[in-house]
Each structure stands twice: as C-alpha cells, then as structure tokens.
Scaffold this active site. Sequence first.
Site, PDB file in Angstrom:
ATOM      1  CE1 TYR A  23      -4.246  -2.393   4.974  1.00 53.76           C
ATOM      2  CE2 TYR A  23      -3.184  -0.281   4.592  1.00 53.76           C
ATOM      3  CZ  TYR A  23      -3.828  -1.411   4.096  1.00 53.76           C
ATOM      4  OH  TYR A  23      -4.032  -1.547   2.738  1.00 53.76           O
ATOM      5  CB  SER A  83      -0.846  -0.004   1.279  1.00 55.97           C
ATOM      6  OG  SER A  83      -1.494   1.243   1.465  1.00 55.97           O
ATOM      7  CE  LYS A  87      -1.613  -3.954   3.040  1.00 53.73           C
ATOM      8  NZ  LYS A  87      -1.776  -5.064   2.100  1.00 53.73           N
TER       9      LYS A  87
HETATM   10  P1  NAD Z   1     -11.231  -6.077  -1.053  1.00 57.21           P
HETATM   11  O1  NAD Z   1     -11.787  -6.228   0.307  1.00 57.21           O
HETATM   12  O2  NAD Z   1     -12.099  -5.585  -2.144  1.00 57.21           O
HETATM   13  O3  NAD Z   1     -10.562  -7.442  -1.532  1.00 57.21           O
HETATM   14  C1  NAD Z   1      -9.764  -8.234  -0.684  1.00 57.21           C
HETATM   15  C2  NAD Z   1     -10.115  -9.694  -0.909  1.00 57.21           C
HETATM   16  O4  NAD Z   1      -9.257 -10.491  -0.077  1.00 57.21           O
HETATM   17  C3  NAD Z   1     -11.561 -10.030  -0.502  1.00 57.21           C
HETATM   18  O5  NAD Z   1     -12.245 -10.679  -1.539  1.00 57.21           O
HETATM   19  C4  NAD Z   1     -11.410 -10.933   0.706  1.00 57.21           C
HETATM   20  O6  NAD Z   1     -12.430 -11.905   0.810  1.00 57.21           O
HETATM   21  C5  NAD Z   1     -10.045 -11.546   0.445  1.00 57.21           C
HETATM   22  N1  NAD Z   1      -9.440 -12.082   1.673  1.00 57.21           N
HETATM   23  C6  NAD Z   1      -9.447 -11.543   2.916  1.00 57.21           C
HETATM   24  N2  NAD Z   1      -8.838 -12.357   3.782  1.00 57.21           N
HETATM   25  C7  NAD Z   1      -8.427 -13.439   3.065  1.00 57.21           C
HETATM   26  C8  NAD Z   1      -7.731 -14.635   3.407  1.00 57.21           C
HETATM   27  N3  NAD Z   1      -7.354 -14.885   4.669  1.00 57.21           N
HETATM   28  N4  NAD Z   1      -7.470 -15.530   2.427  1.00 57.21           N
HETATM   29  C9  NAD Z   1      -7.878 -15.284   1.160  1.00 57.21           C
HETATM   30  N5  NAD Z   1      -8.549 -14.190   0.775  1.00 57.21           N
HETATM   31  C10 NAD Z   1      -8.812 -13.273   1.723  1.00 57.21           C
HETATM   32  O7  NAD Z   1      -9.962  -5.105  -0.885  1.00 57.21           O
HETATM   33  P2  NAD Z   1      -8.935  -4.490  -1.946  1.00 57.21           P
HETATM   34  O8  NAD Z   1      -8.969  -3.020  -1.751  1.00 57.21           O
HETATM   35  O9  NAD Z   1      -9.108  -5.059  -3.289  1.00 57.21           O
HETATM   36  O10 NAD Z   1      -7.579  -5.003  -1.295  1.00 57.21           O
HETATM   37  C11 NAD Z   1      -6.650  -5.820  -1.976  1.00 57.21           C
HETATM   38  C12 NAD Z   1      -5.270  -5.496  -1.436  1.00 57.21           C
HETATM   39  O11 NAD Z   1      -4.948  -4.139  -1.764  1.00 57.21           O
HETATM   40  C13 NAD Z   1      -5.154  -5.586   0.095  1.00 57.21           C
HETATM   41  O12 NAD Z   1      -3.906  -6.180   0.419  1.00 57.21           O
HETATM   42  C14 NAD Z   1      -5.184  -4.138   0.542  1.00 57.21           C
HETATM   43  O13 NAD Z   1      -4.518  -3.925   1.766  1.00 57.21           O
HETATM   44  C15 NAD Z   1      -4.470  -3.463  -0.619  1.00 57.21           C
HETATM   45  N6  NAD Z   1      -4.706  -2.019  -0.778  1.00 57.21           N
HETATM   46  C16 NAD Z   1      -5.921  -1.540  -1.131  1.00 57.21           C
HETATM   47  C17 NAD Z   1      -6.097  -0.176  -1.311  1.00 57.21           C
HETATM   48  C18 NAD Z   1      -7.411   0.423  -1.726  1.00 57.21           C
HETATM   49  O14 NAD Z   1      -7.479   1.665  -1.806  1.00 57.21           O
HETATM   50  N7  NAD Z   1      -8.431  -0.354  -2.013  1.00 57.21           N
HETATM   51  C19 NAD Z   1      -5.025   0.697  -1.107  1.00 57.21           C
HETATM   52  C20 NAD Z   1      -3.807   0.177  -0.733  1.00 57.21           C
HETATM   53  C21 NAD Z   1      -3.638  -1.193  -0.594  1.00 57.21           C
END
Ligand code: NAD
Length: 269
Positions: A155, A142, A159
């Site tokens: 968090y 992130s 990260k």
């Molecule tokens: P999201 O919640 O839409 O998707 C995350 C997915 O991971 C979900 O489908 C969830 O069911 C799955 N998941 C959770 N725990 C799990 C486990 N133990 N085993 C397998 N699957 C699991 O969120 P997102 O925003 O798409 O996040 C994806 C990644 O991006 C994450 O690592 C998040 O920290 C990172 N991220 C997101 C953002 C943002 O703005 N959305 C920004 C920075 C980083």
Amino acid sequence: MNIANKVAFITGGGSGIGRGMARAFLDAGLKVAIADIRTDRLERVKESLEADERDFFAVEADVSQMDSLERAADTAESHFGKIHIVCNNAGIGVGGPVHSTPMDRWRRVVDINLWGVVNGCQVFTPRIQSHGEGGHIVNTASIMGLFTSQGSGPYCATKFAVVAISECLRKELKECNIGVSVLCPFIVDTPIFYPDLDDLDIEAIDKRKKQLGFLQHAVTPVFAGETVLRAIENNELYIFTDGNQSRQMIQSRVDRLFEGMDRQWPREN
Ligand code: NAD
C-alpha cells in the site's frame, strides 16, 4: 481556482471519500460525474445524493484499464461538455509484508492505486488543456504516502508513488493553468476498512467499527470532501485531513532522515 459552475469527475465515487467529495462539491454548486467499478454503489449514490440529472452523472469505469477510463471520460464529456476538476481517488487497501505478500495481491494494488492514478492523469490532462478554461487534478494518496509502517509495504509503495507523481505533475502543468494536489488523509470512516462486508449490512458494519477502535479518530467522508474543495480553491499541493497525528507521523520520518544524515555527515557548527 474559482469553482463556480465547474465540472468535476471523481473516481471511486461510489463509496467513502469519493462519495464525500461528490456531496461537498454538489453542495458548493459544482456539477459532478462519479465513476466506479461497482455499479451497485453508483446506483445507491445516485439515489442518496438526490441530485438533478443536470448536475450529477454516474458512469461505470475500471481505473486500472485506460480504455475503460477513456470511455467513461467520453461519456461524462458528452453529458456535461467539459471537465475541469479530476479526482483520481479510487483505491484499495492491501496489507501484508513486502517479502511475502502474494504477487497477485501486489499487482492488484499497483494496478488500481498506482496505474489508476497515472491513467487518470493521462486521460484527463489533455482534455482539460484542450478547453483552455483551466482546471485542477487531485490525486488521492494517503498519510501512508509520507510515512511507512510495518505490514503496509504494498500500500505504502503505491501511495508514495502517488505523492511523487503529483509533485512532478504540478511542476509540469504549472504554466497551463492546471493546479495539482495530492490528498493525504489520515483516517476517514469508510468501507475501505471492511471490504469483506456488505454495504447494506448495517449491523455487521457497526459491530466491525466497534472492533476497529481506531475508527474513533476518523473524520467523515464529507469532511474530507469539504477539505479537498477548500484546497482546490487555494491551490494547495498537499491536502491533509488532520493536523495532529499526521504532523507527528511526518515529523518522525523527517527526524529519522536527518538523524541518519547527521550520523554519516556530522554537521559542522
Ligand atoms: P472505499 O472503499 O470506501 O471507496 C473506494 C471506491 O473505489 C469503492 O467504491 C470501490 O468500488 C472503488 N474502486 C476500487 N477499485 C476500483 C477500480 N479498479 N476502478 C474504479 N473504482 C474502483 O475507500 P475510501 O476510503 O473512500 O478510499 C478512497 C481513496 O482514499 C483510496 O485511494 C484510499 O487508498 C484513500 N485513503 C483512504 C483513507 C481512509 O482512511 N479511508 C486514508 C488514506 C487514503
């Protein structure tokens, strides 16, 4: 890396960025396996991507459990033969102060965001090495892996660790024809910002999005997926989803580091 006909395995592929990567990769002609702990989400993604079984595969896995991820990797390999690209992307958002976040929440975010990535690196690196065709590993961190903010300690801790792991792994695998990248998104419009809401409750989601004004600055998951694809092709270490806010955040961290150093060890002109 030449991505034509390559096979990708994406964790957290049931939603958000993982789903966006799946869409972008399929559109570019890759074969894609997605894994997620939520089987309801896997089913919906399968339907919405409308991909042929020869190109797309979905499997349940809990990334925090090594044996679960091993089983999912075995199943995906039986389906596609080989895996070349792995996106260790599954993650959760946990806010709270370092000193008072309940330990079960601390452990949960570390289990998924940190151990989930380590498990992915351990399960897939030998598999990619064994076929000898090369590959690429993308770990999702992130912008909060490069910048801290108050109330995001648990968090950020995971990260920052993912950034460190990715930098080390890239050096370790340099001679093995396996590239490593770390995805550091700013804001992507995904359910991570409203995990309490039902994915199908569009009305509640729209209402929440309006309340969360910062989502106006968000990019789409497919945009993030396309950005990742380009970065794999160019073997970029750090993958960013914007060049403005992310730049300011990183710059302010670097400025603070050097201000501290200059105070303690003034530079001689
Ligand atoms: P999201 O919640 O839409 O998707 C995350 C997915 O991971 C979900 O489908 C969830 O069911 C799955 N998941 C959770 N725990 C799990 C486990 N133990 N085993 C397998 N699957 C699991 O969120 P997102 O925003 O798409 O996040 C994806 C990644 O991006 C994450 O690592 C998040 O920290 C990172 N991220 C997101 C953002 C943002 O703005 N959305 C920004 C920075 C980083």
